[in-house]
Structures are given as structure tokens and as C-alpha cells.
Design a protein around this motif. Structure first.
Motif, PDB file in Angstrom:
ATOM      1  N   ARG A   1      -4.551   4.729  -5.667  1.00 17.90           N
ATOM      2  CA  ARG A   1      -5.829   5.444  -5.754  1.00 17.90           C
ATOM      3  C   ARG A   1      -5.995   6.416  -4.584  1.00 17.90           C
ATOM      4  NH1 ARG A   1      -9.538   3.712  -9.464  1.00 17.90           N
ATOM      5  NH2 ARG A   1      -9.071   1.765 -10.577  1.00 17.90           N
ATOM      6  N   GLU A   2      -5.697   5.956  -3.386  1.00 16.47           N
ATOM      7  CA  GLU A   2      -5.847   6.821  -2.210  1.00 16.47           C
ATOM      8  C   GLU A   2      -4.851   7.972  -2.243  1.00 16.47           C
ATOM      9  OE1 GLU A   2      -5.632   4.407   1.289  1.00 16.47           O
ATOM     10  OE2 GLU A   2      -7.603   3.464   0.957  1.00 16.47           O
TER      11      GLU A   2
ATOM     12  N   GLN B   1      -6.898  11.901 -12.770  1.00 17.49           N
ATOM     13  CA  GLN B   1      -8.019  10.961 -12.736  1.00 17.49           C
ATOM     14  C   GLN B   1      -7.645   9.607 -13.338  1.00 17.49           C
ATOM     15  OE1 GLN B   1     -11.477  11.652 -11.681  1.00 17.49           O
ATOM     16  NE2 GLN B   1     -10.341  13.255 -10.613  1.00 17.49           N
ATOM     17  N   ILE B   2      -7.951   8.540 -12.601  1.00 18.98           N
ATOM     18  CA  ILE B   2      -7.737   7.177 -13.103  1.00 18.98           C
ATOM     19  C   ILE B   2      -8.955   6.795 -13.943  1.00 18.98           C
ATOM     20  CG2 ILE B   2      -7.369   4.759 -12.489  1.00 18.98           C
ATOM     21  CD1 ILE B   2      -6.203   5.778  -9.813  1.00 18.98           C
TER      22      ILE B   2
ATOM     23  N   VAL C   1      -5.072   9.190 -16.431  1.00 21.89           N
ATOM     24  CA  VAL C   1      -4.096   8.099 -16.381  1.00 21.89           C
ATOM     25  C   VAL C   1      -4.851   6.771 -16.346  1.00 21.89           C
ATOM     26  CG1 VAL C   1      -2.429   9.515 -15.113  1.00 21.89           C
ATOM     27  CG2 VAL C   1      -3.961   8.013 -13.837  1.00 21.89           C
ATOM     28  N   PHE C   2      -4.150   5.689 -16.633  1.00 24.61           N
ATOM     29  CA  PHE C   2      -4.726   4.365 -16.406  1.00 24.61           C
ATOM     30  C   PHE C   2      -3.705   3.477 -15.704  1.00 24.61           C
ATOM     31  CE2 PHE C   2      -3.330   3.835 -20.951  1.00 24.61           C
ATOM     32  CZ  PHE C   2      -2.468   2.753 -20.808  1.00 24.61           C
TER      33      PHE C   2
ATOM     34  N   LYS D   1       0.837  -1.197   0.000  1.00 26.87           N
ATOM     35  CA  LYS D   1       0.000   0.000   0.000  1.00 26.87           C
ATOM     36  C   LYS D   1       0.877   1.254   0.000  1.00 26.87           C
ATOM     37  CE  LYS D   1      -3.881   2.235   2.333  1.00 26.87           C
ATOM     38  NZ  LYS D   1      -4.858   2.170   3.464  1.00 26.87           N
ATOM     39  N   ALA D   2       1.947   1.219   0.779  1.00 23.75           N
ATOM     40  CA  ALA D   2       2.876   2.351   0.800  1.00 23.75           C
ATOM     41  C   ALA D   2       3.579   2.493  -0.545  1.00 23.75           C
ATOM     42  CB  ALA D   2       3.901   2.164   1.911  1.00 23.75           C
ATOM     43  N   SER D   3       3.873   1.365  -1.195  1.00 27.54           N
ATOM     44  CA  SER D   3       4.490   1.400  -2.522  1.00 27.54           C
ATOM     45  C   SER D   3       3.566   2.086  -3.525  1.00 27.54           C
ATOM     46  CB  SER D   3       4.813  -0.016  -2.986  1.00 27.54           C
ATOM     47  OG  SER D   3       5.360  -0.018  -4.284  1.00 27.54           O
ATOM     48  N   GLY D   4       2.276   1.750  -3.481  1.00 26.64           N
ATOM     49  CA  GLY D   4       1.303   2.410  -4.343  1.00 26.64           C
ATOM     50  C   GLY D   4       1.206   3.896  -4.055  1.00 26.64           C
TER      51      GLY D   4
END
Length: 339
Positions: free
Chosen positions: A198-199, A209-210, A178-179, A153-156
Motif C-alpha cells: 500500500r505504501e 488504486q487498491i 487492483v485488489f 514490508k520491503a517484500s510488499g
């Protein structure tokens, strides 16, 4: 009977009972002392089974090599079972491993949820268990002894920061589409990295925006197919791509070029510091990656199981260090992964 004889017999009997009692006290005391002494080192020649997910990807291969090296240094007798991210096959491998009664099991989960019953079985069998690389939901942490590996999660979240930074560097300010190209759905890295990304964007760069996401399954060819579909769908509006592993980003770059899009104009953020990412960052086609060393990942897991076998108390969770890698600090990446 002579009164003197009777007296002597009574006292001898009392002394005999006293002797038995004293001997019993000595046994109890000895046992207490023994249990208070440190456990004798047991990692040397211990039988350990490593259940891992693949040898095909560079990261998986380096993790295994690093684990083997450290295990050999500790004198561990190692057996390895490999599955191609197949949860059902891994569950069967766990049953086989338990039947072999090893001194410990090290497990890289193929699926975050599907692995829980298997973890429960290992714990019920009384076999020490180290979970490596892919962390299941912490609400099940009572079913393993130690987790070592990345905080996905930290990596994201770091990938989101890199995306935000890249948007500014390339003149896109703080807004654009972005995607995401995902790993194997259901695996802890896929879930954690997507959640963190996302967070992270929602919190610090809501203008980015994804627009879509498709699985690339940690595979370059499949990632290229997923990215091709997403480029077709969103076209020139795309300003950035987050691929959850650098080898998949290599597929994204191919897909962009086939679609007539210059990848160097996009903010392309990967993960793992794989050789594909390093090469692309050095050439300017990829903007950033998030450092995650497979060498340290394997070492941490092997050290944790050795400590458990030696009667030590390793940390319940030991996360890998991580940082955002761009062209400016690419040498940090090469050093961390042993190139």
C-alpha cells in the motif's frame, strides 16, 4: 614461654595468613582468566525445539527441511512442534517447550501480536530464542535474541514496484484498479506485505488504486474463493492482483478463468518464488513474484541458533535477500530455492 618461640609463632601465623591471601588471589585470577576465554562450542548435542506453523504449504515444508539439514550438520538434537497457524495452540506449545528446558527455542510466530506474551515467557526462563520467518513488532525485540527471515514490508514494497512495472509493460500506463489476496490475518507476513504494498503504490504509483482485499489464508482454494468474490465485485475494471504468496495466486488464476477473464491480460504479482508462481510466470499467466528462498530462510535460523549455542554473537537481525522475478530472470528463482 621462650621469647624466641613466641617470635617464631607470630611470624608463622603471619606467613600462614599471607599464604591464604596468595591462594585467594590465585583463585580470583584463575576465575578471571576462565571467564575471558571463549565459550566451549555447545551446539553439538544441544537440545533445540523448533515451533513452526505448518508442513502443508510448500514454503513451510522447504523451510523445515532446510532447518533440519543445517541443524543435523551442526550436531543439534532437534525436536519439532507444528501448529496450523493457531495462536492459542502455539501458546500452549511454548509453555510445554519451556517446561522441557531445552538449550534453545526457534519460533515461527503464528500471530504477530499474540506471540508476544510467549516470547516474554521464554526470555524470562533464560532460554535463548531465535524468531524465524515472521518478525513481530520490533518494539518487542528485547524478548528475543535473533530474528532471521524476510523483511516483509520491503517484500510488499517490491511487489508494488513489480505492479507498477507490469502496468507499463501491459500498456496500462500508471493508472487502474487492483485488489489484494491476503495471507492469514494478523500474521507478520500478511501485515508487513500489505503495508509495504500500500505504501509503495501510494508513493510511486498513486494512480494504481487498491479497491479491495480479502484473506486467502495462504491456501489456494480459499484464495480462489476470495478472488472470485472480488472479481464479481469489481469485474472488468480490475487490471491487476497482488497475492501475498504464489500458491494463492494459483487460486486467483483459476478464479479469473472461471469469471471469463484472461489472466495473461492482468498484472498478477505474487511472492515467495513457489513452484506455482514459477510455472505460471513461465506460461505467461503470472507477471511477477518476489524472491524469498525457503531454503535460505531455514538455513539462516538454524545457523543463528547454532551460533548462539556456541557463544558467538550473531547479528540481531538477518534479512533474506530479495528481488523481483519475471520471465526474464526466472532462473534466479529456481537457483535460490534449490530446484
Amino acid at each position: 614461654m621462650n621469647p624466641a618461640t613466641t617470635y617464631a609463632q607470630k611470624h608463622l601465623t603471619g606467613l600462614s595468613k599471607l599464604g591464604i591471601f596468595s591462594a585467594w588471589l590465585m583463585v580470583v585470577a584463575s576465575a578471571s582468566i576462565a571467564t575471558s576465554l571463549p565459550a566451549k562450542a555447545a551446539a553439538k548435542d544441544a537440545k533445540v525445539i523448533l515451533l513452526t506453523v505448518s508442513e502443508e504449504c510448500e514454503y513451510c515444508s522447504r523451510h523445515l527441511q532446510s532447518f533440519r539439514k543445517k541443524a543435523e550438520e551442526e550436531g543439534i538434537s532437534l525436536k519439532v512442534k507444528i501448529t496450523n497457524f493457531d495462536p492459542a495452540e502455539q501458546a500452549s506449545q511454548v509453555d510445554q517447550a519451556i517446561a522441557e528446558r531445552p538449550d534453545a527455542i526457534v519460533l515461527w510466530p503464528a500471530d504477530a501480536s499474540a506471540i508476544v506474551p510467549s516470547l516474554r515467557k521464554i526470555k524470562s526462563a533464560g532460554i535463548p530464542i531465535v524468531v524465524t520467518n515472521s518478525q513481530p513488532d520490533m518494539k518487542y525485540s528485547k524478548f528475543w535474541d535473533v530474528y532471521t527471515g524476510p523483511n516483509d514490508k520491503a517484500s510488499g514494497g517490491s511487489a508494488a514496484k513489480a505492479m507498477e512495472q507490469g502496468f507499463k509493460d501491459k500498456g496500462y500506463a500508471d493508472a487502474g484498479d487492483v485488489f489484494v489476496v491476503l495471507g492469514v490475518p494478523g500474521t507478520p507476513p500478511q501485515i508487513g506485505r500489505e503495508t509495504g504494498f500500500r505504501e509503495g503504490l501510494a508513493s510511486s504509483a498513486p494512480g494504481i488504486q487498491i479497491k479491495g482485499a480479502q484473506p486467502g489464508n495462504w491456501d489456494q482454494t480459499k484464495a480462489s474463493e476470495a478472488a472470485s468474490a472480488l472479481f464479481t465485485q469489481f469485474g472488468s475494471n480490475v487490471k491487476g492482483v497482488y497475492a501475498q504468496a504464489d500458491n494463492m495466486m494459483a487460486g486467483v488464476i483459476v478464479a479469473a478463468q472461471r469469471a471469463g477473464i484472461d489472466p495473461s491480460k492482468l498484472v498478477l504479482v505474487g511472492s515467495n518464488c513457489s513452484i506455482e508462481g514459477v510455472t505460471a510466470i513461465e506460461s505467461g499467466t503470472q507477471y511477477a513474484t518476489v524472491l524469498q528462498s525457503p531454503v535460505q530462510d531455514g538455513e539462516y535460523a538454524a545457523q543463528a541458533v547454532a551460533d548462539l549455542l556456541d557463544g558467538k554473537k550473531p547479528e540481531n537481525v538477518r534479512y533474506l535477500p530479495q528481488q523481483i522475478i519475471t520471465k526474464a530472470n526466472i532462473n534466479d528463482c529456481n537457483t535460490a530455492v534449490g530446484r
